[in-house]
Design a protein around this motif. Structure first.
Motif, PDB file in Angstrom:
ATOM      1  N   SER A   1      29.395 -37.881  21.640  1.00  0.00           N
ATOM      2  CA  SER A   1      30.674 -37.030  21.774  1.00  0.00           C
ATOM      3  C   SER A   1      31.692 -37.763  22.245  1.00  0.00           C
ATOM      4  N   ASP A   2      32.958 -37.093  21.598  1.00  0.00           N
ATOM      5  CA  ASP A   2      34.122 -37.865  21.870  1.00  0.00           C
ATOM      6  C   ASP A   2      35.076 -36.855  22.404  1.00  0.00           C
ATOM      7  N   LEU A   3      34.743 -35.511  22.716  1.00  0.00           N
ATOM      8  CA  LEU A   3      35.544 -34.382  22.949  1.00  0.00           C
ATOM      9  C   LEU A   3      34.756 -33.313  23.604  1.00  0.00           C
ATOM     10  N   MET A   4      35.054 -32.769  24.375  1.00  0.00           N
ATOM     11  CA  MET A   4      34.644 -31.587  25.049  1.00  0.00           C
ATOM     12  C   MET A   4      35.501 -30.567  25.329  1.00  0.00           C
ATOM     13  N   ILE A   5      35.277 -29.227  24.926  1.00  0.00           N
ATOM     14  CA  ILE A   5      36.414 -28.286  24.892  1.00  0.00           C
ATOM     15  C   ILE A   5      35.870 -27.180  25.578  1.00  0.00           C
ATOM     16  N   ALA A   6      36.526 -26.128  26.209  1.00  0.00           N
ATOM     17  CA  ALA A   6      36.049 -25.010  26.796  1.00  0.00           C
ATOM     18  C   ALA A   6      37.383 -23.963  26.751  1.00  0.00           C
ATOM     19  N   ALA A   7      36.800 -22.668  26.666  1.00  0.00           N
ATOM     20  CA  ALA A   7      37.652 -21.634  26.921  1.00  0.00           C
ATOM     21  C   ALA A   7      37.527 -20.939  27.968  1.00  0.00           C
ATOM     22  N   ILE A   8      38.387 -20.653  28.825  1.00  0.00           N
ATOM     23  CA  ILE A   8      38.126 -19.936  30.093  1.00  0.00           C
ATOM     24  C   ILE A   8      38.919 -18.627  29.960  1.00  0.00           C
ATOM     25  N   PRO A   9      38.438 -17.427  30.269  1.00  0.00           N
ATOM     26  CA  PRO A   9      39.249 -16.146  30.438  1.00  0.00           C
ATOM     27  C   PRO A   9      40.206 -16.398  31.282  1.00  0.00           C
ATOM     28  N   ASP A  10      41.488 -15.954  30.838  1.00  0.00           N
ATOM     29  CA  ASP A  10      42.755 -16.108  31.837  1.00  0.00           C
ATOM     30  C   ASP A  10      42.354 -15.599  33.318  1.00  0.00           C
ATOM     31  N   ASN A  11      41.813 -14.413  33.396  1.00  0.00           N
ATOM     32  CA  ASN A  11      41.538 -13.929  34.750  1.00  0.00           C
ATOM     33  C   ASN A  11      40.667 -14.805  35.506  1.00  0.00           C
ATOM     34  N   LYS A  12      39.756 -15.717  35.041  1.00  0.00           N
ATOM     35  CA  LYS A  12      38.865 -16.483  35.928  1.00  0.00           C
ATOM     36  C   LYS A  12      39.480 -17.598  36.506  1.00  0.00           C
ATOM     37  N   LYS A  13      40.131 -17.452  37.627  1.00  0.00           N
ATOM     38  CA  LYS A  13      40.862 -18.517  38.343  1.00  0.00           C
ATOM     39  C   LYS A  13      40.090 -19.521  38.915  1.00  0.00           C
ATOM     40  N   ALA A  14      38.921 -19.316  39.586  1.00  0.00           N
ATOM     41  CA  ALA A  14      37.774 -20.187  40.010  1.00  0.00           C
ATOM     42  C   ALA A  14      37.591 -20.935  38.655  1.00  0.00           C
ATOM     43  N   ALA A  15      37.002 -20.460  37.724  1.00  0.00           N
ATOM     44  CA  ALA A  15      36.690 -21.217  36.714  1.00  0.00           C
ATOM     45  C   ALA A  15      37.735 -22.292  36.250  1.00  0.00           C
ATOM     46  N   ARG A  16      38.852 -21.846  36.178  1.00  0.00           N
ATOM     47  CA  ARG A  16      40.038 -22.640  35.540  1.00  0.00           C
ATOM     48  C   ARG A  16      40.237 -23.776  36.688  1.00  0.00           C
TER      49      ARG A  16
END
Length: 143
Positions: A93-108
């Motif tokens: 793999s050359d790139l990992m991506i993730a989408a985090i819900p805006d309201n999940k501050k701990a995940a961000r």
């Protein structure tokens, strides 16, 4: 993907029971999140933690993680860093991506602690069916 477990005590690959022990926890997603198959994913489970990877396209993978409330903190970040390091050492793999819900501050916060950088924004449905604003993150293979 290469389906071998990382050299981390307690690590397992695609273990349905271990995955469900985390994602069905009431502090994560609850019983409605129970799975019966990992489909085309590689999921690393540790006690209280799961990290899943799915190929988006050749050499690009989407990453998701879940940690039960009792396991959150410095130890979880350290374990997630070990999984991240294992990923880069063993996976094509050359790139990992993730989408985090805006309201999940701990995940961000976790994404930043792991070395991901903010990439963009999207709106996408969440497991509860509600469409929410997400912040996207990316991490390129370290050079």
């Amino acid at each position: 993907m290469i389906f071998t477990a990382p050299d981390i005590p307690g690590a397992r690959i695609n273990d349905i029971d271990a995955i469900n022990a985390v994602i069905t926890h009431p502090g994560v997603y609850g019983e409605g999140a129970q799975i019966v198959d990992v489909q085309d994913r590689l999921v690393v489970s540790l006690p209280g933690i799961v990290v899943g990877f799915r190929m988006v396209r050749r050499r690009v993978h989407e990453c998701h993680q879940a940690v039960i409330p009792q396991s959150r903190g410095k130890e979880a970040i350290a374990a997630l860093r070990k999984v991240r390091d294992w990923w880069w050492k063993t996976q094509p793999s050359d790139l990992m991506i993730a989408a985090i819900p805006d309201n999940k501050k701990a995940a961000r916060f976790t994404m930043h602690a792991l070395g991901f950088v903010r990439w963009g924004e999207i709106s996408a449905p969440c497991p509860d069916g509600i469409e929410r604003h997400h912040v996207t993150y990316k991490m390129e293979r370290p050079r």
